[in-house]
Design an enzyme around this catalytic site. Structure first.
Site, short mmCIF file in Angstrom:
data_model
loop_
_atom_site.label_atom_id
_atom_site.label_comp_id
_atom_site.label_asym_id
_atom_site.label_seq_id
_atom_site.Cartn_x
_atom_site.Cartn_y
_atom_site.Cartn_z
N ASN A 9 0.87 -1.18 0.00
CA ASN A 9 0.00 0.00 0.00
C ASN A 9 0.91 1.23 0.00
OD1 ASN A 9 -1.73 2.10 0.60
ND2 ASN A 9 -2.30 1.34 2.63
N LYS A 11 0.22 4.28 -0.22
CA LYS A 11 -0.38 5.47 0.42
C LYS A 11 -0.13 6.72 -0.43
CE LYS A 11 -0.21 3.17 4.83
NZ LYS A 11 -0.11 3.25 6.28
N HIS A 94 -9.53 1.08 5.18
CA HIS A 94 -8.22 1.25 5.82
C HIS A 94 -8.36 2.15 7.04
CE1 HIS A 94 -4.12 2.54 6.56
NE2 HIS A 94 -3.75 1.41 5.97
N GLU A 96 -6.73 4.55 8.10
CA GLU A 96 -6.59 6.00 7.83
C GLU A 96 -7.88 6.57 7.25
OE1 GLU A 96 -2.92 5.53 5.68
OE2 GLU A 96 -2.00 4.91 7.57
N GLU A 166 -5.36 -5.06 10.67
CA GLU A 166 -4.32 -4.06 10.91
C GLU A 166 -4.61 -3.34 12.23
OE1 GLU A 166 -2.42 -2.82 6.91
OE2 GLU A 166 -4.19 -1.61 7.20
N GLY A 172 2.48 2.12 10.91
CA GLY A 172 3.45 3.20 10.75
C GLY A 172 4.15 3.59 12.04
N SER A 212 3.43 -2.26 10.41
CA SER A 212 4.88 -2.33 10.59
C SER A 212 5.48 -3.68 10.20
CB SER A 212 5.27 -1.93 12.01
OG SER A 212 4.83 -0.59 12.27
#
Ligand code: PGA
Length: 249
Positions: A9, A11, A94, A96, A166, A172, A212
């Site tokens: 991904n 991003k 996702h 985010e 996730e 991250g 991660s």
């Protein structure tokens, strides 16, 4: 036996030149690779990356899609436009999107159904916040996101659904769920799928881990019985870090 499925991904990173270079390096590096692969570049990069990965075995994915087919939706990108570019897979829900752009389960569910209706594979992301884990609610949060994300999805379409677990606190941050905790959650999500669709679809569904994932921890995570691959963010931006993850095993 489920295939391992490793997805990158990208991003909101990379220019067209950088994306073309990375895609070219991945095509070269994953030639003859034994797992399933996907890259999800930003919308503006899809047209550049599509011809590079075409025929390579690396699928082309998008990071989001609108919940409507077309119309007055300024700033949105529709599944019809994505299909036109050769996109085969859409990442939806996702964290985010959920937490920064406040997408709720109802909206994500509409996107899932629309993408499936148009023949896409969907990677549905689920995962708990740190405070939810600390409060002992990680399982119920992931269960609820899975159930609500798949509401109205029939069993025949489930073979085009991948779940990505996730944990939000691992994305991250350099923190990774322990292989044991990740595997336990994957097993839990598989049981949720079993309750919804029965044991054969539950056994067959691919559940990726994300948060991660790095070359140093990929093989250990993937050794878990219920962990069928990875959704990789930061480490997918360089061939030097994505290739060792994608070639694990
Ligand atoms: P990360 O991102 O690998 O940078 O933690 C994973 C993701 O958000 O899919």
């Amino acid at each position: 036996m489920r295939d391992y499925y490793i997805a990158g991904n990208w991003k909101m990173h990379l220019t067209r030149r950088e994306a073309a270079d990375l895609a070219g390096a991945l095509v070269k590096g994953l030639k003859g690779g034994k797992h399933r692969y996907l890259v999800a570049p930003g919308f503006t990069l899809l047209e550049t990356v599509a011809p590079i990965v075409k025929g390579s075995g690396i699928r082309l994915g998008a990071q989001n899609a609108a919940a409507e087919e077309q119309g007055a939706h300024t700033g949105e990108v529709s599944v019809l436009q994505l299909k036109d570019l050769g996109v085969e897979t859409v990442i939806l829900g996702h964290s985010e999107r959920r937490h920064t752009y406040l997408e709720d389960d109802g909206l994500i569910n509409r996107k899932v159904k629309l993408a499936l209706k148009h023949g896409f594979e969907v990677i549905l992301c689920v995962g708990e916040l740190l405070e939810e884990r600390q409060a002992g609610r990680a399982e119920t949060v992931c269960e609820s996101q899975t159930v609500k994300g798949l509401e109205g999805v029939n069993a025949a379409d489930l073979d085009r659904v991948v779940i990505a677990y996730e944990p939000v606190w691992a994305i991250g941050t350099g923190k990774t769920a322990t292989p044991e905790d990740a595997n336990a959650m994957h097993g839990w999500i598989r049981r949720v799928i079993g309750k919804l669709y029965g044991s054969a679809p539950a056994e067959g569904i691919i559940i990726q881990y994300g948060g991660s994932v790095k070359p140093e921890n990929a093989a250990q995570l993937m050794a878990g019985e219920h962990i069928d691959g990875a959704l990789v963010g930061g480490a997918s931006l360089k061939a030097e870090t994505f290739l060792p993850i994608a070639r694990f095993g």
